[in-house]
Design a protein around this motif. Structure first.
Motif, short mmCIF file in Angstrom:
data_model
loop_
_atom_site.label_atom_id
_atom_site.label_comp_id
_atom_site.label_asym_id
_atom_site.label_seq_id
_atom_site.Cartn_x
_atom_site.Cartn_y
_atom_site.Cartn_z
N GLU A 1 0.83 -1.20 0.00
CA GLU A 1 0.00 0.00 0.00
C GLU A 1 0.87 1.26 0.00
O GLU A 1 1.88 1.33 0.71
N LYS A 2 0.48 2.26 -0.78
CA LYS A 2 1.21 3.53 -0.82
C LYS A 2 0.69 4.44 0.28
O LYS A 2 -0.52 4.61 0.45
N ILE A 3 1.61 5.03 1.03
CA ILE A 3 1.25 5.91 2.14
C ILE A 3 1.47 7.37 1.73
O ILE A 3 2.56 7.74 1.29
N VAL A 4 0.44 8.16 1.87
CA VAL A 4 0.54 9.60 1.63
C VAL A 4 -0.04 10.32 2.84
O VAL A 4 -1.14 9.99 3.30
N LYS A 5 0.72 11.28 3.38
CA LYS A 5 0.27 11.99 4.58
C LYS A 5 0.14 13.49 4.32
O LYS A 5 0.90 14.06 3.55
N LYS A 6 -0.81 14.07 5.00
CA LYS A 6 -0.95 15.51 5.02
C LYS A 6 -0.46 15.98 6.38
O LYS A 6 -1.08 15.70 7.41
N ILE A 7 0.69 16.63 6.40
CA ILE A 7 1.30 17.05 7.65
C ILE A 7 0.94 18.50 7.96
O ILE A 7 1.15 19.39 7.12
N ASN A 8 0.40 18.73 9.14
CA ASN A 8 0.06 20.08 9.58
C ASN A 8 1.33 20.82 9.99
O ASN A 8 2.13 20.31 10.79
N VAL B 1 11.59 11.49 10.73
CA VAL B 1 10.96 11.62 12.06
C VAL B 1 9.73 12.52 12.05
O VAL B 1 8.86 12.40 12.92
N THR B 2 9.63 13.40 11.07
CA THR B 2 8.46 14.28 10.99
C THR B 2 7.35 13.68 10.14
O THR B 2 6.22 14.19 10.14
N GLY B 3 7.66 12.61 9.41
CA GLY B 3 6.67 12.02 8.51
C GLY B 3 6.62 12.71 7.16
O GLY B 3 5.83 12.33 6.28
N LEU B 4 7.46 13.73 6.96
CA LEU B 4 7.46 14.46 5.69
C LEU B 4 7.88 13.58 4.52
O LEU B 4 7.61 13.91 3.36
N VAL B 5 8.54 12.48 4.82
CA VAL B 5 8.94 11.56 3.77
C VAL B 5 7.72 11.02 3.01
O VAL B 5 7.83 10.62 1.84
N PHE B 6 6.54 11.06 3.66
CA PHE B 6 5.31 10.59 3.02
C PHE B 6 4.42 11.74 2.53
O PHE B 6 3.29 11.51 2.11
N SER B 7 4.93 12.97 2.61
CA SER B 7 4.13 14.14 2.25
C SER B 7 4.38 14.56 0.81
O SER B 7 5.51 14.50 0.31
N ASP C 1 4.02 17.64 -0.30
CA ASP C 1 4.68 18.95 -0.32
C ASP C 1 5.85 18.98 0.66
O ASP C 1 6.06 19.94 1.41
N ALA C 2 6.62 17.89 0.65
CA ALA C 2 7.71 17.70 1.62
C ALA C 2 8.76 18.80 1.55
O ALA C 2 9.22 19.28 2.59
N GLU C 3 9.18 19.19 0.36
CA GLU C 3 10.25 20.18 0.23
C GLU C 3 9.85 21.52 0.83
O GLU C 3 10.63 22.14 1.56
N GLU C 4 8.66 21.95 0.54
CA GLU C 4 8.17 23.23 1.08
C GLU C 4 8.11 23.18 2.61
O GLU C 4 8.54 24.11 3.30
N GLN C 5 7.58 22.08 3.12
CA GLN C 5 7.45 21.92 4.57
C GLN C 5 8.82 21.82 5.25
O GLN C 5 9.03 22.38 6.33
N TYR C 6 9.73 21.09 4.62
CA TYR C 6 11.08 20.96 5.18
C TYR C 6 11.76 22.31 5.26
O TYR C 6 12.38 22.65 6.29
N ASN C 7 11.69 23.10 4.20
CA ASN C 7 12.33 24.42 4.19
C ASN C 7 11.72 25.33 5.24
O ASN C 7 12.43 26.10 5.90
N TYR C 8 10.42 25.24 5.41
CA TYR C 8 9.74 26.02 6.44
C TYR C 8 10.26 25.63 7.83
O TYR C 8 10.60 26.49 8.66
#
Length: 260
Positions: free
Chosen positions: A77-84, A125-131, A133-140
């Motif tokens: 199963e593919k995991i996609v997360k929306k991280i707040n 550790v933040t779960g952004l690996v499954f997000s 918009d990971a790059e934008e969130q990481y930079n933020y």
């Protein structure tokens, strides 16, 4: 799909994860790599905490694993997360205090720019690996930590002190096998020795990542002294916890060998 799990025999989370996968019949789908036997491979792959789970060479979990989520991944199963965004700092700090190496290095050096450059660890550790918009969130998150890192360390300081102290006491347990008195601890490990231990343990292997701060560096020594006194003041409680944990791990190891 190639799945690798970097583990350590004295890692409670590792043992729980392997037991879960075994019960689900999924152990055959992963490759287990013992970091005690293959330390340089772990360093090469950037393993900061165990268990670290890599899928097709990409770090997806570090230190804490969502067992049910990981089971879904192993089943295709593919995991996609929306991280707040509001949760990012807490997720990162939880990941840091879950890792002794990360806690020790950051607590001593307070270099948030260098730490946030460990992008794979941060994303895992933040779960952004499954997000998506990971790059934008990481930079933020990186900009936020560089700007306000001291504030977050202060907020999470008690957990960082407990992590450092627990790991010191755990190593005393491994070295001596029986409890030293508080007087023996103070005699064998005065503040200066504790400070050296903390700097070296947070500095990985050899001189890779190692920063030695002079014992005359006031601000650094004040922080280390706080960690030292936390360990001294909570020594009995920490020893009891470590002893219980280590005996439990030994029991699991014996049971596993008996099954094999």
């Amino acid at each position: 799909m190639r799945v690798e799990i970097f583990t350590h025999k004295n890692c409670t989370e590792c043992n729980l994860l392997l037991e879960y996968l075994d019960q689900k019949g999924l152990l055959g789908k992963v490759q287990i790599i013992d970091t005690e036997l293959y330390p340089f491979l772990a360093l090469e792959r950037g393993v900061i905490s165990t268990p670290s789970v890599f899928i097709d060479g990409k770090l997806v979990y570090a230190g804490t694993v969502d067992f049910q989520e990981f089971e879904k991944i192993l089943q295709g199963e593919k995991i996609v997360k929306k991280i707040n965004k509001d949760e990012l700092v807490d997720k990162l700090m939880y990941g840091i205090v879950d890792s002794f190496a990360a806690t020790a290095w950051l607590y001593v050096n307070l270099d948030f720019d260098s730490f946030m450059a460990q992008k794979d660890f941060v994303m895992a550790v933040t779960g952004l690996v499954f997000s998506e918009d990971a790059e934008e969130q990481y930079n933020y998150l990186r900009n936020l930590m560089i700007k306000n890192g001291l504030e977050y360390v202060k907020k999470w300081e008690d957990k960082m002190l407990r992590n450092i102290s627990s790991n010191f006491v755990r190593e005393i347990y491994w070295l001596y096998g029986s409890k030293l008195s508080l007087e023996q601890i103070k005699a064998k490990y005065p503040l200066e020795v504790f400070a050296h231990w903390l700097m070296v343990r947070g500095g990985s292997t050899g001189r890779v990542g190692l920063r030695i701060h002079p014992l005359t560096e006031k601000d650094t020594m004040e922080r280390i002294s706080k960690a030292y006194m936390y360990m001294i003041n909570n020594y009995d409680q920490l020893w009891e916890k470590v002893e219980k944990e280590q005996k439990s791990l030994k029991s699991i190891e014996v049971e596993r060998k008996a099954i094999l």
